[in-house]
Structures are given as C-alpha cells and as structure tokens.
Design a protein around this motif. Structure first.
Motif, short mmCIF file in Angstrom:
data_model
loop_
_atom_site.label_atom_id
_atom_site.label_comp_id
_atom_site.label_asym_id
_atom_site.label_seq_id
_atom_site.Cartn_x
_atom_site.Cartn_y
_atom_site.Cartn_z
N ASN A 23 45.86 34.98 38.26
CA ASN A 23 45.17 33.73 37.92
C ASN A 23 44.93 32.84 39.12
OD1 ASN A 23 44.33 33.40 35.34
ND2 ASN A 23 46.26 32.69 34.55
N ASN A 24 45.65 33.08 40.19
CA ASN A 24 45.62 32.15 41.30
C ASN A 24 44.31 32.24 42.06
OD1 ASN A 24 47.16 30.20 42.38
ND2 ASN A 24 48.86 31.54 42.81
N ILE A 27 41.53 30.81 39.83
CA ILE A 27 41.30 29.37 39.77
C ILE A 27 40.74 28.87 41.10
CG2 ILE A 27 42.83 28.80 37.88
CD1 ILE A 27 44.94 28.01 39.82
N GLU A 28 41.07 29.55 42.19
CA GLU A 28 40.49 29.12 43.47
C GLU A 28 39.02 29.50 43.56
OE1 GLU A 28 42.31 26.92 44.42
OE2 GLU A 28 43.55 27.47 46.11
N VAL A 30 37.01 29.53 40.96
CA VAL A 30 36.34 28.51 40.16
C VAL A 30 36.32 27.18 40.91
CG1 VAL A 30 36.35 27.31 37.97
CG2 VAL A 30 36.96 29.69 38.05
N THR A 34 33.49 23.59 41.93
CA THR A 34 33.68 22.22 41.46
C THR A 34 33.46 21.23 42.60
OG1 THR A 34 36.02 22.56 41.74
CG2 THR A 34 35.16 22.86 39.54
N PRO A 35 33.35 19.94 42.29
CA PRO A 35 32.73 19.01 43.25
C PRO A 35 33.23 19.04 44.68
CG PRO A 35 33.01 17.94 41.16
CD PRO A 35 33.63 19.30 41.02
N ARG A 36 34.51 19.30 44.94
CA ARG A 36 34.94 19.19 46.34
C ARG A 36 34.27 20.24 47.23
NH1 ARG A 36 41.01 18.60 48.61
NH2 ARG A 36 40.85 16.58 47.65
N PRO A 126 47.05 32.55 47.39
CA PRO A 126 45.64 32.91 47.27
C PRO A 126 44.90 32.41 48.49
CG PRO A 126 46.06 30.91 46.06
CD PRO A 126 47.36 31.31 46.66
N LEU B 18 34.47 31.77 34.15
CA LEU B 18 35.63 30.92 33.90
C LEU B 18 36.73 31.67 33.19
CD1 LEU B 18 34.37 27.43 33.12
CD2 LEU B 18 35.77 28.24 34.97
N ILE B 70 49.27 29.88 37.84
CA ILE B 70 49.26 28.48 37.45
C ILE B 70 50.67 28.01 37.14
CG2 ILE B 70 48.08 26.78 36.02
CD1 ILE B 70 45.97 28.83 35.47
N HIS B 109 48.50 19.50 37.41
CA HIS B 109 47.32 20.29 37.80
C HIS B 109 46.97 21.29 36.72
CE1 HIS B 109 47.26 24.47 39.23
NE2 HIS B 109 48.50 24.36 39.62
N LEU B 113 43.50 21.20 34.60
CA LEU B 113 42.70 22.42 34.63
C LEU B 113 42.29 22.81 33.21
CD1 LEU B 113 43.66 25.41 36.78
CD2 LEU B 113 43.42 25.85 34.40
N PHE B 128 34.36 19.04 32.57
CA PHE B 128 34.82 20.13 33.44
C PHE B 128 34.80 19.70 34.90
CE2 PHE B 128 33.19 24.23 35.50
CZ PHE B 128 34.45 24.62 35.85
N MET B 129 33.67 19.17 35.36
CA MET B 129 33.55 18.82 36.77
C MET B 129 34.46 17.65 37.14
SD MET B 129 31.62 20.87 38.37
CE MET B 129 30.63 22.27 37.91
N TRP B 132 38.22 18.78 37.23
CA TRP B 132 38.57 19.60 38.39
C TRP B 132 38.48 18.80 39.68
CZ3 TRP B 132 39.37 25.20 38.89
CH2 TRP B 132 39.73 25.76 37.67
N LYS B 133 37.61 17.80 39.69
CA LYS B 133 37.54 16.95 40.87
C LYS B 133 38.83 16.15 41.03
CE LYS B 133 34.79 13.11 42.60
NZ LYS B 133 33.78 12.14 42.19
N ARG B 135 41.67 16.92 40.00
CA ARG B 135 42.81 17.80 40.18
C ARG B 135 43.06 18.05 41.66
NH1 ARG B 135 41.89 23.16 40.35
NH2 ARG B 135 43.73 24.44 40.33
N GLU B 136 42.03 17.92 42.49
CA GLU B 136 42.17 18.25 43.91
C GLU B 136 43.24 17.43 44.63
OE1 GLU B 136 40.88 20.62 45.75
OE2 GLU B 136 39.78 21.50 44.11
N PRO B 137 43.32 16.09 44.41
CA PRO B 137 44.37 15.34 45.11
C PRO B 137 45.78 15.82 44.76
CG PRO B 137 42.78 13.83 44.15
CD PRO B 137 42.43 15.19 43.67
N LEU B 139 46.58 18.95 44.15
CA LEU B 139 46.78 20.16 44.97
C LEU B 139 47.07 19.77 46.43
CD1 LEU B 139 44.05 22.54 43.57
CD2 LEU B 139 46.46 22.48 43.04
N ASP B 140 46.44 18.68 46.89
CA ASP B 140 46.71 18.23 48.25
C ASP B 140 48.18 17.83 48.41
OD1 ASP B 140 44.14 18.65 48.88
OD2 ASP B 140 43.50 16.56 48.79
N ARG B 149 48.42 25.59 48.30
CA ARG B 149 47.85 24.91 47.14
C ARG B 149 48.41 25.46 45.83
NH1 ARG B 149 42.56 22.79 47.54
NH2 ARG B 149 41.91 24.09 45.82
N ASN B 150 48.61 26.76 45.79
CA ASN B 150 49.25 27.39 44.64
C ASN B 150 50.28 28.36 45.22
OD1 ASN B 150 46.07 27.49 44.30
ND2 ASN B 150 46.96 26.63 42.47
#
Lengths: 143, 397
Positions: A23-24, A27-28, A30, A34-36, A126, B18, B70, B109, B113, B128-129, B132-133, B135-137, B139-140, B149-150
């Motif tokens: 899954n790792n 998700i990366e 996907v 996404t926006p970033r 990942p 997805l 996850i 996270h 997700l 969705f967007m 996930w946007k 969620r990034e901080p 992961l940081d 990150r994971n």
C-alpha cells in the motif's frame, strides 16, 4: 527513433498495477496526483485501463496469485509500453525475497512473456513522489 | 436462489488507480438490490509470518511495518510490545512518548487519506484533493521525526531507534496549529454539506448487534455505537496519561463512520500536542541483551482497529512463532451485514467505508441471480455511485 517511441515521450498515460505491495508505494503514486506534486500538469495521467496506457506502474513483488494478472495487464497494453518497477519490492523483491508466495521481481515476470520489454526501475521503500517523477522523466529521456 | 459460479471472473483490466490492492468481490444482485456478497483474499499474501520466523528479533519490525504501508507504525509497535512482554523489558518514558506521537500522526494521515478516497468514490473530487493536500504537512512531520514519509522503522525492542530532536519540538508544535485548523475546516465542510448528508446517511448501516456479532473493531465498531478502543481499554505507550476522548456514533452508516474518523483526527492532534509539550528528557532506548524463552502478546489501536501480534521465543535469536492479525481481517466480513439489501450505487462507498487495509475493494464482478452471468465491472459500479451523487446534487442546486 521510430515515431512510436517518440510519441511515448509526450504526456504518457500510466496505469497502476499492484502485484502484492504493502500500500505504501500505491499511496505515494496517488500522492503524485494530488495538489502538492500534481503531475497532471505535465500530461501524466493515471488511466483506468491498461488498453489506454503508455506505461505500467507496477508496485510490489509479484505474488503467485498476481503473476498471471500482471502478464494479462501487460499483454493488454498497446506496445511499445514502458514498465516502471516502483519500489524495492518490484525491483528485486526487497524484504520479501525469501517468501514462499513470491514468484519473482517484476522484470523477471514481464521478460518471460516479452524479452524485449522496456523496464525502468525506481528503487526506494517507498520511493518519494519526487523520486517517482524523476524516474519517469529520466526513463522518458532515455527512450 | 443459487448462483452457479462456474467461472470466477477476475478482470485485471478495470483496476482503478485509486484502488490500492488486489481483492475480489463477487456481488449477487436481483435487479438493483444486492442479495449476496462473496469476498476472496490472498492476492497479496506474501508469507510474512513465515519470513518473520527466519529473521532476528531486531529485524522483524522492519518486516512487519511492511504488512501494510498505512499502518506502518502500528504493526511494529504491537510486535515490539509482544516481545517486551515476553522479555519483561520496560522502555524508557521518552520512548513511550515518541511512540505515541508517531502513532497518532499516522492516525491523522490514515483517516484523512480515507476521507479523500471516500470523496473520490462518490465522485466528490474536491474533498479528495483537499484532504490529500492537507495530509502533506502531517507526512512532513513524520519525515522530520523518522526520516521517511511512510514506513518509519522507528520502533525497536526496548525503545525507539530515532529520537525527536529537541530543537524540532517548538517547530513541530507550531506546525500542528495549521494542521488542526485545516482538519476543523474539513470536518465542518463535510458535516455541513447537504449533499453528503443526503448521499451517505442511512447507507450501509451496520447495526450495533451486527457490529458485536461480526466482532468488528476500530472506527467501524465505534460508528455503530460499540465503544471499544485499545488505547483506553488497555492503555499502552502514554495513552493512559493523556487527555483525550473515545469518539462514538450511534447510527452505523457511512456518514457516522466518516464523522468518527474526522473527529478522531482532531483528538489525535490533541494527543500529539500534549505529548510534545510533556516530552520528558532521558534516553530513548534501553539495551536488550537477550530474549528469554516464553511468549507474549501485544495489541495496538491501528487507524482501522485493533491489530494483534503474538510472539513465541525458545531462547534463540529468532521468534519460533509470530502471529499477526490485522483489523481489516475482522472488518471485511461485516460486508455481509452492511451490503446485502443495498442499492448497487451504494455498494462502492459501503465497501470503502470500513477502510479495508489489504484491499480497497478492487476486483468486483456482479452476477445476476437469475442467469449467473457477469453484469457490471468495477468501473460501472464507480460510475453508478457517481451518478447517484450527481442526481442528489441536482436536487440541491
């Protein structure tokens, strides 16, 4: 360079196949959409069928159950088609190399049906989205 | 009516980007209504328990964090707790705080997700967007603590591998504020949206009785009014000393599951903030010399429910038996209770609502109860799910 290969280098459409990943990497993958990271800016798009794909993103070492399905997905994709082995497991089975249910890394399975397949590797566990984007860019430059 | 399943249909073709992992669901329908569901697993079987028995105690956390990417903080923690129970090791307090922080960041996270994916399943791409946007901080922050990150690989028998840099703590506390703010915004946006109310309320209801009968865990159980949470019922790490609430809802439908997850992210932010503020000094691991013969169990509240590990040692340097049970394994059979009698267009989101970990409802074939032939592929189901949302949306516009 044939026009077919030249056409591959412009906005590649990719199809994602999970052959036993954790899954790792998925998700990366996907996450790249996404926006970033937003790879759709460059015309890289995830599509819902291998018949529409220029490239296959394969994540995970191939399990016994997934191998025939990976081969079918590869055979359905129009050729030439680039196969990206995303993550350590897809490249060389990684930590699962001794598992009894693993049949091999992605390149071995694909080469069994097509010895001339174009295979690119993105290692990492990942790989970060940046690494995936860089892998795609470099593979396309090498075509 | 008996279905003849002479040909299992495994369409590798319609895999949606997805959809994360391979899994095969066979739905039996009568017209628009689902009458039966069959689930097949093991496309992703990698033989982890067997591999684990060939590795040393200290190497196993790296393997079990790859059971599911996850839940890659929960599985190693459950394993390490099992070994610590076996060997009677008490990790230092700072390690317990670090474990709590990483596990709660993972919960944020993972839940966000899920919210994003749920939005995607019903054709609500904005959710969705956004999700996930934001969620990034998170992961940081995880990257700042563990370097990845994971797959953090940060927990080991006797403590933690990496310490939180004390200079980072004020910055992390500062970074939590915008995260909490965005989570609140997302929660309010979802709770106030009339379309989501109309689309998700009363869909895929898992009653309290069924939740107990199928022994579901995690948010799936808590959304059905069963207040179980390992963090409260058998506190591990530092959960016993921190101030937080178990979120429960009574309805058991998809909306309740979404509400539970969203409110849990706010609780998780609260836990992380307290843990960072109270973070004590001292070492982050104790030295472990040898693992004596014996057996131990560890369980942890993963984002999807209780994950359970059992380890037995014969005094050597490898476990002789290691058993892992992931939460999705008990949550997936509850589809029998929640999907049967549903409309086709509601099945997709109902399957997704338990957040199946090994399986995001990837392989679907619909069999007509009268003819036994395959009617819909996965893509048709997704399309129908989105059309239903579109119809509801038109009513509101």
């Amino acid at each position: 360079m044939s026009w077919k290969r030249w056409s591959l280098k412009r906005s590649p459409w990719v199809f994602h196949v999970n052959t036993g990943a954790c899954n790792n990497c998925d998700i990366e993958v996907v996450d790249c959409l996404t926006p970033r990271f937003d790879v759709e800016r460059f015309g890289i798009k995830l599509v819902g069928s291998p018949r529409h794909a220029d490239a296959l993103l394969v994540t995970g070492g191939v399990t016994r159950q997934a191998a025939p399905r990976l081969i079918r997905a590869y055979q359905q994709a129009p050729k030439p088609c680039v196969v990206f082995a995303i993550g350590a497991c897809a490249c060389d089975l990684g930590i699962f190399h001794s598992g009894y249910h693993m049949v091999g890394p992605v390149d071995k399975i694909i080469r069994e049906v097509d010895p001339h397949a174009i295979i690119a590797y993105v290692p990492g566990c990942p790989p970060k989205p940046e690494a995936m984007i860089s892998g795609v860019v470099r593979a396309l430059a090498a075509l | 009516m008996k279905v003849t399943m002479q040909k299992p249909v495994l369409p590798v073709g319609p895999v949606h980007p997805l959809q994360e992992e391979m899994e095969y669901f066979q739905l039996t329908v009568d017209g628009e209504i689902v009458t039966d569901i069959d689930v097949r697993l093991s496309y992703n079987h990698r033989g982890i328990e067997q591999i684990s028995e060939t590795l040393q105690f200290d190497q196993v956390p790296f393997l079990v964090s790859r059971i599911c990417g996850i839940c890659s903080a929960s599985h190693p923690l459950a394993y390490v707790q099992a070994v610590e129970e076996l060997a009677q090791i008490t990790p230092p307090e700072r390690a317990l705080y670090v474990r709590t922080i990483i596990n709660e960041l993972e919960r944020i996270h993972s839940h966000i997700l899920w919210v994003g994916l749920a939005g995607h399943f019903i054709g609500y791409e904005t959710v969705f967007m956004w999700a996930w946007k934001y969620r990034e901080p998170v992961l940081d922050l995880l990257e700042a603590i563990t370097g990845n990150r994971n797959n953090y690989g940060n927990v080991k028998v006797g403590g933690c591998r990496e310490d939180i840099d004390p200079e980072l703590v004020p910055e992390m506390l500062k970074a939590l504020d915008p995260i909490a703010q965005k989570m609140e915004m997302l929660t309010k946006a979802v709770l106030d949206d009339p379309i989501l109310h109309a689309r998700l309320k009363g869909v895929g209801i898992l009653s309290k009785a069924d939740a107990i009968r199928y022994a579901v865990t995690g948010p799936t159980a808590r959304a059905s009014g069963v207040p179980i949470d390992v963090r409260r019922d058998d506190p591990y790490a530092m959960y016993g000393d921190l101030d937080w609430n178990v979120i429960t809802q009574e309805e058991g439908d998809v909306f309740a599951k979404a509400v539970v997850r969203l409110l849990e992210t706010l609780e998780a932010v609260k836990i992380v903030r307290q843990a960072l503020q109270q973070l004590p000094g001292g070492p982050v691991a104790v030295e472990v010399r040898e693992i004596p013969p014996g057996q131990g169990v560890g369980h942890v509240e993963a984002p999807r429910g209780e994950t359970f590990h059992y380890v037995r040692s014969d005094g050597g340097n490898r476990p002789v038996r290691h058993k892992a049970r992931a939460p999705s394994y008990v949550n997936v059979p509850s589809f029998k209770a929640s999907c049967i009698g549903q409309k086709m267009s509601d099945v997709m989101i109902t399957l997704a609502a338990v957040d199946p970990c090994y399986s995001c409802t990837e392989r679907i074939a619909v069999v007509d109860a009268r003819h036994g032939k395959v009617l819909y592929t996965y893509e048709d189901l997704l399309r129908r799910s989105r059309e239903e949302t579109e119809r509801i949306r038109e009513r509101f516009v």
